[in-house]
Write a protein that holds these residues in place. Sequence first.
Motif, PDB file in Angstrom:
ATOM      1  N   LEU A 140      -1.456   9.712  -1.432  1.00 19.63           N
ATOM      2  CA  LEU A 140      -0.656   8.567  -1.002  1.00 19.63           C
ATOM      3  C   LEU A 140      -1.386   7.244  -1.153  1.00 19.63           C
ATOM      4  CD1 LEU A 140       0.926  10.112   2.213  1.00 19.63           C
ATOM      5  CD2 LEU A 140       1.948   9.908  -0.061  1.00 19.63           C
ATOM      6  N   GLY A 141      -2.721   7.287  -1.253  1.00 21.43           N
ATOM      7  CA  GLY A 141      -3.510   6.076  -1.476  1.00 21.43           C
ATOM      8  C   GLY A 141      -3.686   5.184  -0.264  1.00 21.43           C
ATOM      9  N   HIS A 142      -3.566   5.748   0.936  1.00 23.20           N
ATOM     10  CA  HIS A 142      -3.753   4.936   2.142  1.00 23.20           C
ATOM     11  C   HIS A 142      -5.229   4.563   2.291  1.00 23.20           C
ATOM     12  CE1 HIS A 142       0.325   5.519   3.435  1.00 23.20           C
ATOM     13  NE2 HIS A 142       0.190   6.826   3.526  1.00 23.20           N
ATOM     14  N   PRO A 143      -5.509   3.384   2.841  1.00 24.36           N
ATOM     15  CA  PRO A 143      -6.902   2.996   3.093  1.00 24.36           C
ATOM     16  C   PRO A 143      -7.556   3.945   4.103  1.00 24.36           C
ATOM     17  CG  PRO A 143      -5.388   1.138   3.435  1.00 24.36           C
ATOM     18  CD  PRO A 143      -4.549   2.357   3.222  1.00 24.36           C
ATOM     19  N   GLY A 144      -8.865   4.114   3.975  1.00 21.95           N
ATOM     20  CA  GLY A 144      -9.603   5.040   4.825  1.00 21.95           C
ATOM     21  C   GLY A 144      -9.432   4.777   6.309  1.00 21.95           C
ATOM     22  N   ARG A 145      -9.486   3.520   6.699  1.00 21.45           N
ATOM     23  CA  ARG A 145      -9.341   3.181   8.125  1.00 21.45           C
ATOM     24  C   ARG A 145      -7.972   3.603   8.657  1.00 21.45           C
ATOM     25  NH1 ARG A 145     -13.161  -0.633  10.289  1.00 21.45           N
ATOM     26  NH2 ARG A 145     -14.407  -1.498   8.611  1.00 21.45           N
ATOM     27  N   ARG A 146      -6.956   3.394   7.848  1.00 16.14           N
ATOM     28  CA  ARG A 146      -5.599   3.768   8.274  1.00 16.14           C
ATOM     29  C   ARG A 146      -5.485   5.288   8.412  1.00 16.14           C
ATOM     30  NH1 ARG A 146      -0.026   2.654   5.058  1.00 16.14           N
ATOM     31  NH2 ARG A 146       1.337   3.742   6.503  1.00 16.14           N
ATOM     32  N   VAL A 147      -6.075   6.026   7.479  1.00 10.52           N
ATOM     33  CA  VAL A 147      -6.054   7.482   7.554  1.00 10.52           C
ATOM     34  C   VAL A 147      -6.756   7.944   8.825  1.00 10.52           C
ATOM     35  CG1 VAL A 147      -6.851   9.615   6.450  1.00 10.52           C
ATOM     36  CG2 VAL A 147      -5.900   7.777   5.049  1.00 10.52           C
ATOM     37  N   ALA A 148      -7.939   7.381   9.083  1.00 14.44           N
ATOM     38  CA  ALA A 148      -8.711   7.759  10.266  1.00 14.44           C
ATOM     39  C   ALA A 148      -7.922   7.466  11.544  1.00 14.44           C
ATOM     40  CB  ALA A 148     -10.045   7.013  10.281  1.00 14.44           C
ATOM     41  N   GLU A 149      -7.339   6.274  11.633  1.00 12.34           N
ATOM     42  CA  GLU A 149      -6.568   5.900  12.824  1.00 12.34           C
ATOM     43  C   GLU A 149      -5.352   6.801  13.000  1.00 12.34           C
ATOM     44  OE1 GLU A 149      -5.562   1.768  12.416  1.00 12.34           O
ATOM     45  OE2 GLU A 149      -7.649   1.131  12.559  1.00 12.34           O
ATOM     46  N   THR A 150      -4.634   7.049  11.916  1.00 13.44           N
ATOM     47  CA  THR A 150      -3.420   7.866  11.978  1.00 13.44           C
ATOM     48  C   THR A 150      -3.719   9.274  12.472  1.00 13.44           C
ATOM     49  OG1 THR A 150      -2.447   6.600  10.174  1.00 13.44           O
ATOM     50  CG2 THR A 150      -1.468   8.738  10.635  1.00 13.44           C
ATOM     51  N   LEU A 151      -4.834   9.827  12.013  1.00 16.47           N
ATOM     52  CA  LEU A 151      -5.178  11.198  12.368  1.00 16.47           C
ATOM     53  C   LEU A 151      -6.060  11.287  13.615  1.00 16.47           C
ATOM     54  CD1 LEU A 151      -5.795  12.655   8.804  1.00 16.47           C
ATOM     55  CD2 LEU A 151      -3.758  12.854  10.227  1.00 16.47           C
ATOM     56  N   GLY A 152      -6.388  10.146  14.205  1.00 18.85           N
ATOM     57  CA  GLY A 152      -7.193  10.149  15.425  1.00 18.85           C
ATOM     58  C   GLY A 152      -8.637  10.542  15.181  1.00 18.85           C
TER      59      GLY A 152
END
Length: 188
Positions: A140-152
Motif C-alpha cells: 500500500l506504500g504507507h509511511p513507516g510512522r503511519r504503519v507503526a501508529e496504525t498497528l500500535g
Amino acid sequence: MADRGWASTQLIEAAQAGDRESITAVVHGAHSHVRRFAEHLCASPQDAEDAAQEALIILYRKIGTLRATGALASWMFRIVRNECLRRARLLFDLHDEVGGGLTTSAEEEVIRRLEAELVAQAIRELPDVQRRVLIMRDVLGHPGRRVAETLGLSNAAMKSQLHRARARVRLSLAGRPGRPHDPGTPSA
C-alpha cells in the motif's frame, strides 16, 4: 445452541422469520465480534472496517437463509474471511494491472502471474503482524510512522517486523521450485 456472546436462539429464530427488531439486535450483537475478527484477518484497519460492514449487510439481508441458529458465528466468520480475501485479491490485481502493459508475450504473462501467486502465497503464510506491516508498507506504500501508529507498534518494532517479513518472503520464494537461485546463498 447459539453462541452466548452473540444472541439467543430465540432471537436468531425471530430474525430468521423476518422480525426487524430481532434482525437489528442480532446485527448489533454481532458487530464487535465480526470487526475484531476482520481486524485480525484484513491487511489494513480500513479494509477490516469495510469487510465487517459488508458482512453485517449480508447478515441483515440474508439471515433468513441461515439454516441452523447455532451456525451464526461460523457463517459470519466465513463471510468476513471471504471479504478480506477478496479485498486482498483486488490489491494484487490492481498491482498486476499497473505493470500489465509491459508484457510482450503470453508466456511472459503466465510466468508473471505464477510469480505473483508465489509472492501472494508467501505473504499469506507470514505471521499476522508481519503480514500486516509488509502489506501496509510495501504493497500500500504507507509511511513507516503511519504503519507503526496504525498497528500500535513503536517505529523500531515496525521496522523489525518489516525486516523479518521481507526476509521470510525472500527465504520462502528462494525455497520454492521454479524460482531462480539467489546468488547470495551458497548452493547445495
